[in-house]
Each structure stands twice: as C-alpha cells, then as structure tokens.
Write a protein that holds these residues in place. Structure first.
Motif, PDB file in Angstrom:
ATOM      1  N   GLN A 123       0.771  -1.251   0.005  1.00  0.00           N
ATOM      2  CA  GLN A 123      -0.193   0.196   0.047  1.00  0.00           C
ATOM      3  C   GLN A 123       0.942   1.149   0.140  1.00  0.00           C
ATOM      4  OE1 GLN A 123      -3.366  -0.870   2.503  1.00  0.00           O
ATOM      5  NE2 GLN A 123      -3.130   1.266   3.481  1.00  0.00           N
ATOM      6  N   VAL A 124       0.596   2.151  -1.197  1.00  0.00           N
ATOM      7  CA  VAL A 124       1.688   3.264  -1.119  1.00  0.00           C
ATOM      8  C   VAL A 124       0.901   4.356  -1.099  1.00  0.00           C
ATOM      9  CG1 VAL A 124       3.534   4.359  -2.572  1.00  0.00           C
ATOM     10  CG2 VAL A 124       3.559   1.964  -2.707  1.00  0.00           C
ATOM     11  N   PRO A 125       1.108   5.590  -0.201  1.00  0.00           N
ATOM     12  CA  PRO A 125       0.200   6.700  -0.216  1.00  0.00           C
ATOM     13  C   PRO A 125       0.218   7.171  -1.483  1.00  0.00           C
ATOM     14  CG  PRO A 125       1.874   6.735   1.471  1.00  0.00           C
ATOM     15  CD  PRO A 125       2.251   5.497   0.580  1.00  0.00           C
ATOM     16  N   SER A 126      -0.868   7.936  -1.918  1.00  0.00           N
ATOM     17  CA  SER A 126      -0.917   8.720  -3.292  1.00  0.00           C
ATOM     18  C   SER A 126      -0.493  10.065  -2.991  1.00  0.00           C
ATOM     19  CB  SER A 126      -2.567   8.570  -3.784  1.00  0.00           C
ATOM     20  OG  SER A 126      -2.811   7.239  -4.168  1.00  0.00           O
ATOM     21  N   ASP A 127      -0.433  10.544  -4.235  1.00  0.00           N
ATOM     22  CA  ASP A 127       0.059  12.356  -4.164  1.00  0.00           C
ATOM     23  C   ASP A 127      -1.166  13.006  -3.815  1.00  0.00           C
ATOM     24  OD1 ASP A 127       2.619  11.291  -4.580  1.00  0.00           O
ATOM     25  OD2 ASP A 127       2.588  12.005  -6.690  1.00  0.00           O
ATOM     26  N   LYS A 128      -2.330  12.991  -4.498  1.00  0.00           N
ATOM     27  CA  LYS A 128      -3.162  13.897  -4.721  1.00  0.00           C
ATOM     28  C   LYS A 128      -4.691  13.038  -4.385  1.00  0.00           C
ATOM     29  CE  LYS A 128      -1.122  16.267  -8.503  1.00  0.00           C
ATOM     30  NZ  LYS A 128      -1.246  16.574  -9.976  1.00  0.00           N
ATOM     31  N   VAL A 129      -4.817  12.012  -4.149  1.00  0.00           N
ATOM     32  CA  VAL A 129      -5.858  11.374  -3.611  1.00  0.00           C
ATOM     33  C   VAL A 129      -5.800  10.635  -2.455  1.00  0.00           C
ATOM     34  CG1 VAL A 129      -6.918  11.456  -5.841  1.00  0.00           C
ATOM     35  CG2 VAL A 129      -5.834   9.288  -5.078  1.00  0.00           C
ATOM     36  N   LYS A 130      -6.918  10.129  -1.790  1.00  0.00           N
ATOM     37  CA  LYS A 130      -6.972   9.489  -0.226  1.00  0.00           C
ATOM     38  C   LYS A 130      -6.509   7.955  -0.460  1.00  0.00           C
ATOM     39  CE  LYS A 130     -10.115  12.520   1.621  1.00  0.00           C
ATOM     40  NZ  LYS A 130     -10.406  13.110   0.435  1.00  0.00           N
ATOM     41  N   PRO A 131      -7.392   7.376  -1.393  1.00  0.00           N
ATOM     42  CA  PRO A 131      -7.015   5.862  -1.373  1.00  0.00           C
ATOM     43  C   PRO A 131      -5.609   5.582  -1.895  1.00  0.00           C
ATOM     44  CG  PRO A 131      -8.930   6.348  -2.758  1.00  0.00           C
ATOM     45  CD  PRO A 131      -8.129   7.747  -2.392  1.00  0.00           C
ATOM     46  N   PRO A 132      -4.859   4.604  -1.338  1.00  0.00           N
ATOM     47  CA  PRO A 132      -3.514   4.251  -1.926  1.00  0.00           C
ATOM     48  C   PRO A 132      -3.356   3.746  -2.913  1.00  0.00           C
ATOM     49  CG  PRO A 132      -4.213   2.915  -0.052  1.00  0.00           C
ATOM     50  CD  PRO A 132      -5.217   3.719  -0.367  1.00  0.00           C
ATOM     51  N   ARG A 133      -2.216   3.631  -3.559  1.00  0.00           N
ATOM     52  CA  ARG A 133      -1.973   2.883  -4.722  1.00  0.00           C
ATOM     53  C   ARG A 133      -1.232   1.567  -4.558  1.00  0.00           C
ATOM     54  NH1 ARG A 133       3.410   3.900  -7.183  1.00  0.00           N
ATOM     55  NH2 ARG A 133       4.508   5.783  -5.885  1.00  0.00           N
ATOM     56  N   VAL A 134      -1.313   0.620  -5.592  1.00  0.00           N
ATOM     57  CA  VAL A 134      -0.345  -0.598  -5.488  1.00  0.00           C
ATOM     58  C   VAL A 134       0.830  -0.467  -5.942  1.00  0.00           C
ATOM     59  CG1 VAL A 134      -0.604  -3.043  -6.252  1.00  0.00           C
ATOM     60  CG2 VAL A 134      -2.868  -1.871  -5.864  1.00  0.00           C
ATOM     61  N   GLY A 135       1.777  -0.773  -4.833  1.00  0.00           N
ATOM     62  CA  GLY A 135       2.928  -0.654  -5.319  1.00  0.00           C
ATOM     63  C   GLY A 135       3.704  -1.303  -6.315  1.00  0.00           C
ATOM     64  N   GLU A 136       3.020  -2.383  -6.530  1.00  0.00           N
ATOM     65  CA  GLU A 136       3.657  -3.524  -7.554  1.00  0.00           C
ATOM     66  C   GLU A 136       3.130  -3.233  -8.915  1.00  0.00           C
ATOM     67  OE1 GLU A 136       2.426  -4.147  -4.502  1.00  0.00           O
ATOM     68  OE2 GLU A 136       3.843  -5.393  -3.561  1.00  0.00           O
ATOM     69  N   ALA A 137       2.276  -2.256  -8.986  1.00  0.00           N
ATOM     70  CA  ALA A 137       1.673  -1.999 -10.489  1.00  0.00           C
ATOM     71  C   ALA A 137       2.541  -1.172 -11.267  1.00  0.00           C
ATOM     72  CB  ALA A 137       0.283  -1.291 -10.276  1.00  0.00           C
ATOM     73  N   PRO A 138       2.834  -1.660 -12.391  1.00  0.00           N
ATOM     74  CA  PRO A 138       3.819  -0.890 -13.433  1.00  0.00           C
ATOM     75  C   PRO A 138       3.233   0.578 -13.792  1.00  0.00           C
ATOM     76  CG  PRO A 138       2.375  -2.626 -14.719  1.00  0.00           C
ATOM     77  CD  PRO A 138       2.304  -2.725 -13.310  1.00  0.00           C
ATOM     78  N   VAL A 139       2.191   0.610 -13.673  1.00  0.00           N
ATOM     79  CA  VAL A 139       1.614   2.072 -13.803  1.00  0.00           C
ATOM     80  C   VAL A 139       0.137   2.083 -12.798  1.00  0.00           C
ATOM     81  CG1 VAL A 139       0.443   3.670 -15.726  1.00  0.00           C
ATOM     82  CG2 VAL A 139       2.077   1.545 -16.362  1.00  0.00           C
ATOM     83  N   ALA A 140       0.262   3.384 -12.317  1.00  0.00           N
ATOM     84  CA  ALA A 140      -1.102   3.701 -11.611  1.00  0.00           C
ATOM     85  C   ALA A 140      -1.733   4.936 -11.856  1.00  0.00           C
ATOM     86  CB  ALA A 140      -0.735   3.344 -10.035  1.00  0.00           C
ATOM     87  N   PHE A 141      -2.727   5.075 -11.967  1.00  0.00           N
ATOM     88  CA  PHE A 141      -3.655   6.470 -12.247  1.00  0.00           C
ATOM     89  C   PHE A 141      -4.416   6.935 -11.022  1.00  0.00           C
ATOM     90  CE2 PHE A 141      -3.329   4.068 -16.141  1.00  0.00           C
ATOM     91  CZ  PHE A 141      -2.355   4.984 -17.270  1.00  0.00           C
ATOM     92  N   GLU A 142      -4.295   8.042 -10.361  1.00  0.00           N
ATOM     93  CA  GLU A 142      -4.890   8.531  -9.299  1.00  0.00           C
ATOM     94  C   GLU A 142      -5.820   9.373  -9.974  1.00  0.00           C
ATOM     95  OE1 GLU A 142      -2.671  10.925  -6.380  1.00  0.00           O
ATOM     96  OE2 GLU A 142      -1.061   9.695  -6.433  1.00  0.00           O
ATOM     97  N   CYS A 143      -7.071   9.078  -9.638  1.00  0.00           N
ATOM     98  CA  CYS A 143      -8.214   9.752 -10.190  1.00  0.00           C
ATOM     99  C   CYS A 143      -9.227  10.304  -9.263  1.00  0.00           C
ATOM    100  CB  CYS A 143      -9.303   8.621 -10.835  1.00  0.00           C
ATOM    101  SG  CYS A 143      -8.294   7.630 -12.037  1.00  0.00           S
ATOM    102  N   VAL A 144      -9.944  11.361  -9.842  1.00  0.00           N
ATOM    103  CA  VAL A 144     -10.940  11.841  -9.019  1.00  0.00           C
ATOM    104  C   VAL A 144     -12.406  11.086  -9.507  1.00  0.00           C
ATOM    105  CG1 VAL A 144     -10.080  13.850  -7.958  1.00  0.00           C
ATOM    106  CG2 VAL A 144     -10.997  14.056 -10.244  1.00  0.00           C
TER     107      VAL A 144
END
Ligand SMILES: Cc1cc2nc3c(=O)[nH]c(=O)nc-3n(C[C@H](O)[C@H](O)[C@H](O)COP(=O)(O)O)c2cc1C
Length: 296
Positions: A123-144
């Motif tokens: 679980q990696v903290p996101s920059d701009k949104v509250k839900p965390p991202r998956v550290g293992e994912a090659p690409v992750a999109f923070e979304c509203v």
C-alpha cells in the motif's frame, strides 16, 4: 464468408442471465483490468479488480469502470459504496507478475476488509487522492470520480464510475530508451470469458502498420481475382488494401523479372501459385511487391 455457416441468433431476453453473461463476457474480450483502490468515509481501504473497464478520453483523461450489483442478492459492491462516499480512486494496471494476487483480491471479503492485506500487495500513499496505490503495479492512475451512472437497479446492473486522471505513476523499468511505455516489457494481462485470462507478451503481440495521415486504397480496389482468391485470407486483403496506391506499370514490369516470379509464371499464369507467393511476401512484410505481383 460462406453463406451456409450455421449461426445461432439470440434475443437476449429469451435466455437466462447466466447464459447471457457467458455470451457477453466470452465475446467481449480480452478486457483490460482496472485494479481499483478506494476508501470509505471512515478511512477503510478497499482493493478490487474490474474488467468492465476502459479508457474513453484523453482530453479530459477519463477512464470508466463498472462495479455491478451482485447477481446473487442485488447488493452493491464495496467499491461502488466507497466511490459514492469518497469520490476518489486509484486505477492500478495489472501485469502478469501480479495476476494471481489480483485474482485473490476479488474474493468477496467482508465490509472493511482491506484486500491489500489479504492479497499481499504493498500500500503506497497517493500524491493527490486519499486511496493508496498498489506498489507492485507498473502504472497507476490517481483519479477523481467525476460521475457515477447507475445502468439499472436489478441484479447484474452495472454502475459506470467515470474517473478523471489527476496523477500518473509509471515504473521506470517499464520504459523504453525514448521514455515511452514499452508494450512487450509491460506484460499486461486481460480477462476473457469463464476463468480465462490472456497475457500480452511474446507471440501474442504483433504490429500492424497503419497510415494515419493517408488513406489505404481499400480492398474494393484490388483485382476481382485477388478479392475472391481461395489462397489469400481476409488479413492478407486488409494488408494490401492498406497500401496508399496501386502499383505503377514500371513496378509491375519489374516484378515480372523477379526470379521467384519467373520460375512460377513461365508462359502460363498460375493464379494459385502467384497468390501463394504473394502471401509469402506479405508474411515477410514485402507488401508493395506482393501488390505488384497480384497485378501481373
Ligand atoms: C479479473 C476480474 C475482473 C472482474 N471484473 C468485474 C467487473 O467488471 N465488475 C464487477 O462487478 N465485478 C468484477 N469482478 C468481481 C469483483 O472483483 C468482486 O466482486 C470483488 O470482490 C468486488 O469487491 P468489493 O465488494 O470489495 O468492491 C472481477 C473479478 C476479477 C477477478
């Protein structure tokens, strides 16, 4: 296409929901996988995969996924409840190295169970949104979340979650020398019908040259004998029709001098042998010469 192929024509209202599910999910495939992390108003984190998913716009950058109402009891999924409470999500992209853990995370764990923990993801903290991202994912999109559109209120009804990308995380290991995402390195997976998945690597990947600013001549401009060939396939015709112009007289004359052509053409034109040679050249990427050969 032959006219005597047997076809089942089905009115979707005439079959069970289970049968309909089978036809739809097996035919509309492979589907990319949105691995969505969300959070409820009390801060409980959820992580679930959704293959009713795609990218729909670059400006604005908008993705849509759909958590359905459960077929079993018509209840809504935690992901849907969460995005209605906290209008944010991270869409994590799934590659082959993550596929078994991703599948595990789709288990119907109870409310407030964090699938990052159950499936063993970081679980990696996101920059701009509250839900965390998956550290293992090659690409992750923070979304509203821009809108949620319910497609119905019965079992199996989808709920479109329109998610606008506000931050992108790309692992450098998946970039090529020019800094672009490298498709073979990504090794993405997609969902098919039943328990099937597919993996976008090795021989499963291929390229099709496509003129973007120009127009292909079209299959209708090919000679009739070529269009109705029993040797050339639809793919062969598509590749030929993608060329921008018909061969010149000079190109046709030049091709008639080619040793492979001379050995088969001789005095008599053997259509099937010419088509077979053209097909070989097409496979080798020699499309212009194949088109000239087919105009002999
Ligand atoms: C690869 C994969 C794709 C899935 N796609 C969808 C989907 O598009 N829509 C859906 O409602 N459920 C889908 N599911 C099932 C959900 O992931 C599953 O119901 C999940 O437990 C929902 O969790 P939640 O209640 O925590 O949101 C999929 C499962 C897998 C393994």
């Amino acid at each position: 296409m032959s006219n005597n192929e047997e076809i089942n024509s089905i009115d979707p209202n005439s079959i069970s929901q289970q049968e309909l599910h089978g036809y739809l999910l097996s035919a509309v495939a492979p589907r990319p996988i949105c691995f969505a992390s969300t959070i409820d108003k009390d801060g409980n984190v959820n992580l679930s995969p959704f293959s009713y998913f795609n990218l729909f716009s670059v400006n604005p950058p908008m993705m849509i996924f759909s958590p359905s109402r459960r077929g079993r009891d018509n209840t809504t999924k935690h992901t849907l409840d969460n995005v209605l409470e906290v209008k944010e999500t991270v869409i994590n992209i799934v590659n082959y190295d993550m596929v078994e853990q991703m599948s595990l995370s789709s288990t119907e764990y109870g409310d407030r169970v964090n699938e990052f923990v159950k499936a063993g993801f970081t679980q990696v903290p996101s920059d701009k949104v509250k839900p965390p991202r998956v550290g293992e994912a090659p690409v992750a999109f923070e979304c509203v979340v821009d809108q949620v559109i319910a497609l119905g209120d019965g079992p199996g009804a989808g709920n479109l979650v329109l998610a606008k990308v506000v931050q992108i995380h790309v692992k450098k290991a998946f970039l090529d020398a020019d800094g672009n995402l490298d498709t073979p390195k990504l090794d993405l997976v997609a969902r098919m019908g039943g328990n099937w998945y597919c993996r976008a690597n090795g021989d499963a990947l291929f390229e099709i040259p496509k003129p973007i600013r120009t127009q292909g001549i079209g299959v209708d401009m090919l000679p009739e004998a070529v269009r109705n060939s029993s040797v050339l396939t639809g793919n062969n015709l598509g590749r030929l029709g993608n060329l921008e112009e018909l061969p010149t007289k000079e190109a046709i004359e030049k091709i008639s001098e080619h040793p492979d052509v001379k050995s088969i053409v001789g005095g008599l034109k053997n259509t099937s042998e010419i088509h077979t040679l053209a097909q070989k050249w097409l496979t080798e990427g020699n499309t212009e010469d194949a088109l000239a050969l087919l105009h002999l």
